[in-house]
Scaffold this motif. Structure first.
Motif, mmCIF file in Angstrom:
data_model
loop_
_atom_site.group_PDB
_atom_site.id
_atom_site.type_symbol
_atom_site.label_atom_id
_atom_site.label_comp_id
_atom_site.label_asym_id
_atom_site.label_seq_id
_atom_site.Cartn_x
_atom_site.Cartn_y
_atom_site.Cartn_z
ATOM 1 N N MET A 1 -9.128 19.393 35.001
ATOM 2 C CA MET A 1 -9.007 20.783 34.340
ATOM 3 C C MET A 1 -9.699 21.775 35.448
ATOM 4 O O MET A 1 -10.604 21.586 35.757
ATOM 5 C CB MET A 1 -9.598 20.716 33.005
ATOM 6 N N SER A 2 -8.963 23.079 35.614
ATOM 7 C CA SER A 2 -9.280 24.045 36.430
ATOM 8 C C SER A 2 -10.565 24.901 35.699
ATOM 9 O O SER A 2 -10.737 24.623 34.539
ATOM 10 C CB SER A 2 -8.146 24.907 36.807
ATOM 11 N N LEU A 3 -11.249 25.499 36.561
ATOM 12 C CA LEU A 3 -12.524 26.272 36.043
ATOM 13 C C LEU A 3 -11.935 27.236 35.148
ATOM 14 O O LEU A 3 -12.604 27.432 33.970
ATOM 15 C CB LEU A 3 -13.216 26.980 37.230
ATOM 16 N N GLY A 4 -10.734 27.756 35.360
ATOM 17 C CA GLY A 4 -10.439 28.849 34.182
ATOM 18 C C GLY A 4 -9.998 28.380 32.993
ATOM 19 O O GLY A 4 -10.248 28.812 31.871
ATOM 20 N N GLN A 5 -9.422 27.087 32.908
ATOM 21 C CA GLN A 5 -9.249 26.288 31.887
ATOM 22 C C GLN A 5 -10.478 26.021 31.129
ATOM 23 O O GLN A 5 -10.730 26.086 29.964
ATOM 24 C CB GLN A 5 -8.259 25.053 31.972
ATOM 25 N N ASP A 6 -11.395 25.681 32.023
ATOM 26 C CA ASP A 6 -12.755 25.463 31.312
ATOM 27 C C ASP A 6 -13.494 26.477 30.519
ATOM 28 O O ASP A 6 -14.131 26.414 29.377
ATOM 29 C CB ASP A 6 -13.662 24.737 32.399
ATOM 30 N N LEU A 7 -13.228 27.674 30.994
ATOM 31 C CA LEU A 7 -13.836 28.850 30.635
ATOM 32 C C LEU A 7 -13.305 29.524 29.631
ATOM 33 O O LEU A 7 -13.969 30.352 28.753
ATOM 34 C CB LEU A 7 -14.003 29.950 31.869
ATOM 35 N N ALA A 8 -12.070 29.508 29.639
ATOM 36 C CA ALA A 8 -11.094 30.182 28.573
ATOM 37 C C ALA A 8 -11.379 30.289 27.207
ATOM 38 O O ALA A 8 -11.691 31.378 26.615
ATOM 39 C CB ALA A 8 -9.541 30.044 28.567
ATOM 40 N N PRO A 9 -11.887 29.136 26.619
ATOM 41 C CA PRO A 9 -12.266 28.839 24.891
ATOM 42 C C PRO A 9 -13.377 30.015 24.901
ATOM 43 O O PRO A 9 -13.558 30.023 23.740
ATOM 44 C CB PRO A 9 -12.359 27.433 24.936
ATOM 45 N N HIS A 10 -14.483 30.094 25.875
ATOM 46 C CA HIS A 10 -15.522 30.590 25.737
ATOM 47 C C HIS A 10 -15.640 32.193 25.781
ATOM 48 O O HIS A 10 -16.397 32.849 25.233
ATOM 49 C CB HIS A 10 -16.804 29.976 26.419
ATOM 50 N N LEU A 11 -14.364 32.670 26.385
ATOM 51 C CA LEU A 11 -14.350 34.078 26.561
ATOM 52 C C LEU A 11 -14.385 34.864 25.333
ATOM 53 O O LEU A 11 -14.980 36.142 25.534
ATOM 54 C CB LEU A 11 -13.035 34.448 27.556
ATOM 55 N N PRO A 12 -13.625 34.735 24.340
ATOM 56 C CA PRO A 12 -13.879 35.439 23.225
ATOM 57 C C PRO A 12 -15.099 35.674 22.612
ATOM 58 O O PRO A 12 -15.681 36.723 22.041
ATOM 59 C CB PRO A 12 -12.713 34.854 21.977
ATOM 60 N N PHE A 13 -16.127 34.506 22.854
ATOM 61 C CA PHE A 13 -17.347 34.553 22.489
ATOM 62 C C PHE A 13 -18.309 35.326 23.268
ATOM 63 O O PHE A 13 -19.161 35.841 22.753
ATOM 64 C CB PHE A 13 -17.912 33.276 21.740
#
Length: 264
Positions: A1-13
């Protein structure tokens, strides 16, 4: 999984945290955008020895600290959140507010919070206690609760009164909320989204804000309805089931940026 995919779920918070820290969606989003730009520009510098969420918040804090936002800008007669915050910052340090929000609102442990702000866990606990005590001392408000679940409403009312605030009323529908707000103008609104008669707490808040400005905290089991990125989002958003400490922290921060409670 890419770094962007790892971070995406946390961006709204992270955006929620940034808004609560700065008191402004635009300002908060600017810091989140700068954080993402820094990661894209130097992905090798992203902390890989910790959970991606920790690494994301750590990078955000590096950007936030380097900007020294609370020292910038000019006096604008308390007309905006940043100016209001400056009236309090001589007594409450940004580090204390960060510790408070990271633990109580974002759910980080004292140890993880210490990693994010450069302190040990005992220092974090002291910072949280200091921030709550000082903000509570500075701020008092009349509070309207919009919540159709009686037990939850009673719990919220207890939290509000324990903090030294007055409750103007508890509304269970949109119409009732607007009527109560017009009859006795609150200094803070705590609102659920889904109300008793299938009306919307979002619509109730829009109606109220159409008449006067007041800080609002949404407490809901459906945060995804508000964290869409497609419209102005609430600065303060709490997910059910909630911790009492989370509600206390959100109330403190909401009133921290409210002009009606600026200290003399």
């Amino acid at each position: 999984m890419s770094l962007g995919q790892d971070l995406a779920p946390h961006l709204p918070f992270l955006r929620r945290y940034a808004r609560a820290l700065t008191g402004s969606q635009g300002h908060g989003d600017a810091f989140v955008r700068a954080t993402l730009e820094a990661i894209v520009a130097a992905p090798e510098a992203f902390p890989r020895d910790v959970d991606p969420r920790l690494g994301l918040y750590r990078t955000f804090h590096a950007i936030w600290s380097s900007a020294n936002i609370e020292e910038d800008g000019t006096d604008s007669g308390m007309a905006d959140p940043e100016s209001i915050a400056k009236a309090r910052l001589s007594q409450i340090t940004p580090l204390s507010r960060q510790a408070l929000l990271l633990t109580a609102m974002e759910g980080f442990t004292p140890e993880d919070t210490g990693y994010l702000i450069g302190a040990d866990s005992s220092e974090v606990e002291n910072l949280v206690s200091e921030a709550l005590a000082e903000i509570e001392r500075q701020t008092r408000a009349e509070v309207l609760i919009i919540e159709d679940e009686p037990i939850i409403a009673m719990d919220i009312e207890t939290i509000v009164r324990d903090l030294g605030h007055n409750v103007t009323g508890v509304a269970v529908t949109r119409d009732e909320a607007v009527s109560q707000a017009m009859a006795r103008r609150p200094g803070l609104v705590l609102a659920d989204i889904q109300l008793a008669d299938d009306s919307s707490g979002i619509d109730a808040v829009k109606d109220i804000l159409g008449e006067f400005q007041v800080p609002v905290i949404f407490i809901t089991a459906f945060p995804e309805r508000l964290l869409t990125g497609e419209r102005p989002e609430p600065t303060f958003l709490i997910t059910k089931p909630f911790q009492r400490s989370t509600v206390k922290a959100a109330i403190a921060q909401a009133l921290f940026f409210d002009t009606a409670t600026v200290p003399a």
